[in-house]
Design a protein around this motif. Structure first.
Motif, PDB file in Angstrom:
ATOM      1  N   LYS A  62       0.843  -1.198   0.000  1.00  0.00           N
ATOM      2  CA  LYS A  62       0.000   0.000   0.000  1.00  0.00           C
ATOM      3  C   LYS A  62       0.882   1.252   0.000  1.00  0.00           C
ATOM      4  O   LYS A  62       1.786   1.393   0.832  1.00  0.00           O
ATOM      5  CB  LYS A  62      -0.870  -0.022   1.253  1.00  0.00           C
TER       6      LYS A  62
ATOM      7  N   CYS B  66       1.658   3.686  -9.526  1.00  0.00           N
ATOM      8  CA  CYS B  66       0.707   2.563  -9.689  1.00  0.00           C
ATOM      9  C   CYS B  66       0.688   2.045 -11.130  1.00  0.00           C
ATOM     10  O   CYS B  66       0.411   0.873 -11.348  1.00  0.00           O
ATOM     11  CB  CYS B  66      -0.696   2.977  -9.243  1.00  0.00           C
TER      12      CYS B  66
ATOM     13  N   SER C 279      -1.468  -0.817  -4.500  1.00  0.00           N
ATOM     14  CA  SER C 279      -2.667   0.009  -4.360  1.00  0.00           C
ATOM     15  C   SER C 279      -2.251   1.283  -3.640  1.00  0.00           C
ATOM     16  O   SER C 279      -1.186   1.313  -3.013  1.00  0.00           O
ATOM     17  CB  SER C 279      -3.744  -0.729  -3.575  1.00  0.00           C
TER      18      SER C 279
ATOM     19  N   ILE D 124      -3.354   5.258  -1.601  1.00  0.00           N
ATOM     20  CA  ILE D 124      -4.293   6.231  -1.049  1.00  0.00           C
ATOM     21  C   ILE D 124      -3.651   7.607  -1.244  1.00  0.00           C
ATOM     22  O   ILE D 124      -2.497   7.815  -0.848  1.00  0.00           O
ATOM     23  CB  ILE D 124      -4.565   6.005   0.457  1.00  0.00           C
TER      24      ILE D 124
ATOM     25  N   GLU E 121      -8.825  12.992  -8.907  1.00  0.00           N
ATOM     26  CA  GLU E 121      -9.839  11.980  -9.226  1.00  0.00           C
ATOM     27  C   GLU E 121     -10.031  11.863 -10.741  1.00  0.00           C
ATOM     28  O   GLU E 121     -10.067  10.766 -11.293  1.00  0.00           O
ATOM     29  CB  GLU E 121     -11.162  12.349  -8.551  1.00  0.00           C
TER      30      GLU E 121
ATOM     31  N   GLU F 296      -9.056   3.787 -10.917  1.00  0.00           N
ATOM     32  CA  GLU F 296     -10.000   4.085  -9.833  1.00  0.00           C
ATOM     33  C   GLU F 296     -10.237   2.916  -8.880  1.00  0.00           C
ATOM     34  O   GLU F 296     -10.641   3.105  -7.741  1.00  0.00           O
ATOM     35  CB  GLU F 296     -11.331   4.628 -10.391  1.00  0.00           C
ATOM     36  N   LYS F 297      -9.933   1.700  -9.333  1.00  0.00           N
ATOM     37  CA  LYS F 297     -10.104   0.554  -8.413  1.00  0.00           C
ATOM     38  C   LYS F 297      -8.879   0.398  -7.506  1.00  0.00           C
ATOM     39  O   LYS F 297      -8.934  -0.284  -6.504  1.00  0.00           O
ATOM     40  CB  LYS F 297     -10.278  -0.738  -9.226  1.00  0.00           C
ATOM     41  N   ARG F 298      -7.752   1.012  -7.862  1.00  0.00           N
ATOM     42  CA  ARG F 298      -6.520   0.808  -7.082  1.00  0.00           C
ATOM     43  C   ARG F 298      -6.109   2.025  -6.262  1.00  0.00           C
ATOM     44  O   ARG F 298      -5.273   1.920  -5.372  1.00  0.00           O
ATOM     45  CB  ARG F 298      -5.372   0.392  -8.015  1.00  0.00           C
ATOM     46  N   ILE F 299      -6.668   3.194  -6.606  1.00  0.00           N
ATOM     47  CA  ILE F 299      -6.284   4.397  -5.839  1.00  0.00           C
ATOM     48  C   ILE F 299      -7.530   5.009  -5.210  1.00  0.00           C
ATOM     49  O   ILE F 299      -8.506   5.309  -5.899  1.00  0.00           O
ATOM     50  CB  ILE F 299      -5.596   5.450  -6.739  1.00  0.00           C
ATOM     51  N   ARG F 300      -7.472   5.191  -3.880  1.00  0.00           N
ATOM     52  CA  ARG F 300      -8.551   5.890  -3.186  1.00  0.00           C
ATOM     53  C   ARG F 300      -8.048   7.273  -2.784  1.00  0.00           C
ATOM     54  O   ARG F 300      -6.839   7.485  -2.645  1.00  0.00           O
ATOM     55  CB  ARG F 300      -8.947   5.125  -1.919  1.00  0.00           C
ATOM     56  N   LEU F 301      -8.993   8.179  -2.591  1.00  0.00           N
ATOM     57  CA  LEU F 301      -8.618   9.539  -2.212  1.00  0.00           C
ATOM     58  C   LEU F 301      -9.287   9.893  -0.893  1.00  0.00           C
ATOM     59  O   LEU F 301     -10.397   9.435  -0.607  1.00  0.00           O
ATOM     60  CB  LEU F 301      -9.077  10.533  -3.296  1.00  0.00           C
ATOM     61  N   ARG F 302      -8.579  10.719  -0.127  1.00  0.00           N
ATOM     62  CA  ARG F 302      -9.164  11.113   1.148  1.00  0.00           C
ATOM     63  C   ARG F 302      -8.728  12.542   1.501  1.00  0.00           C
ATOM     64  O   ARG F 302      -7.552  12.880   1.334  1.00  0.00           O
ATOM     65  CB  ARG F 302      -8.690  10.158   2.239  1.00  0.00           C
TER      66      ARG F 302
END
Ligand SMILES: C[S@@+](CC[C@H](N)C(=O)[O-])C[C@H]1O[C@@H](n2cnc3c(N)ncnc32)[C@H](O)[C@@H]1O
Length: 288
Positions: free
Chosen positions: A122, A138, A145, A147, A160, A169-175
């Motif tokens: 990660k 990535c 994966s 974040i 995004e 979009e399935k491997r990187i999340r945003l916060r």
């Protein structure tokens, strides 16, 4: 296609645009003119010189003129073209986030040369901006994966869009995350990478208009001689990285000793690495 009334050829348009930009004090007038013209004509830059005597259409001249005038107002080329090439990847680029810099490609290269292709851990990108670093990592590390964290809603919305365009979009999340307020206790990371704000306010004051007027200041300037954000990120790295996890940082020209000092208590295998101008600008270290 309508001919332009002055019958300007491609070469003449390059020359006139370059001269206009030169008079406006733009640092690379010819190169920027070529980029603008090639984007309007949808040709590669070199192709402009294959048929230099081609007469351009009135419509093309109109578009080129408008973009050259924008560049003369010192609007960054990447904002005019709405794109930037980062590590061979075409990313959308606008005022929402910092324009990814070529030196940051070196940070990505340094990391990729130290991590096996089979890496399936990660990755956290602290201050993801447009998404450039995490997207490049990535795309190269196909099992990783990620974040992406940023305090700016604008930056997260641009990241995004870029993540979706690259099919990640399935491997990187945003916060949304503010490293001065939040912590990373809940996240175990294998690799943390960050190109945080690190400019002293004096460096910001003397920056070119492209940077001062068009880059978000909160993406570049940091307190405590440019070190406040780097110091906090090193603390978060110690908190969230697994043992042997990697911390990779870009920092300012005045920071190498401060970086080594700050890393020394929780990190080993500290490498301080140079940019293409042979200045110490990156650190890679392993969590003890
Ligand atoms: C120098 S830019 C780097 C952007 C991108 N990673 C790149 O290399 O092009 C720093 C980023 O950190 C974000 N940032 C600044 N202060 C922050 C904070 N306190 N918490 C989280 N993100 C922050 C900014 O919004 C910006 O997107």
């Amino acid at each position: 296609m309508a001919k332009n009334p002055e019958h300007l050829t491609c070469l003449e348009v390059i020359d006139k645009s370059s001269e206009f930009l030169r008079l406006k004090g733009v640092p690379s007038p010819k190169c920027d003119s070529e980029w603008i013209i090639s984007s309007v004509l949808e040709k590669k830059r070199l192709e402009l010189y294959l048929n230099p005597d081609d007469i351009l259409s009135e419509e093309a001249i109109g578009k080129i003129r408008a973009m050259v005038v924008m560049r003369g107002k010192r609007i960054p080329l990447q904002h005019i073209l709405q794109s930037v090439n980062f590590a061979g990847i075409l990313l959308k680029c606008d005022r929402r986030a910092l324009i990814p810099r070529p030196e940051t490609e070196s940070l990505v290269d340094h990391v990729l040369s130290r991590v096996p292709k089979s890496f399936e851990g990660k990755i956290l990108d602290l201050g993801i901006g447009s998404g450039a670093i995490l997207i490049a990592l990535c795309l190269s590390l196909e099992k990783a994966s990620g974040i992406g964290l940023d305090s700016s809603e604008d930056a997260l919305s641009l990241a995004e869009e870029n993540i979706i365009t690259q099919g990640l979009e399935k491997r990187i999340r945003l916060r949304k995350f503010d490293w001065h307020l939040d912590d990373l206790r809940q996240i175990d990371a294998n690799l943390i990478i960050s190109n945080p704000p690190y400019l002293h306010s004096r460096e910001w004051e003397s920056a070119e208009p492209e940077v001062k007027v068009h880059d978000p200041p909160e993406a570049l300037v940091s307190e405590q001689d440019g070190f406040a954000d780097l110091g906090r990120i090193i603390g978060l790295g110690a908190q969230s990285l697994k043992s042997e996890g990697i911390l990779a940082l870009e920092f300012g020209i005045g920071h190498p000793e401060m970086i080594e000092d700050a890393l020394s208590s929780d990190f080993g295998d500290i490498e301080v690495l140079k940019d293409l101008s042979h200045r110490k600008r990156f650190a890679i270290a392993r969590r003890k």
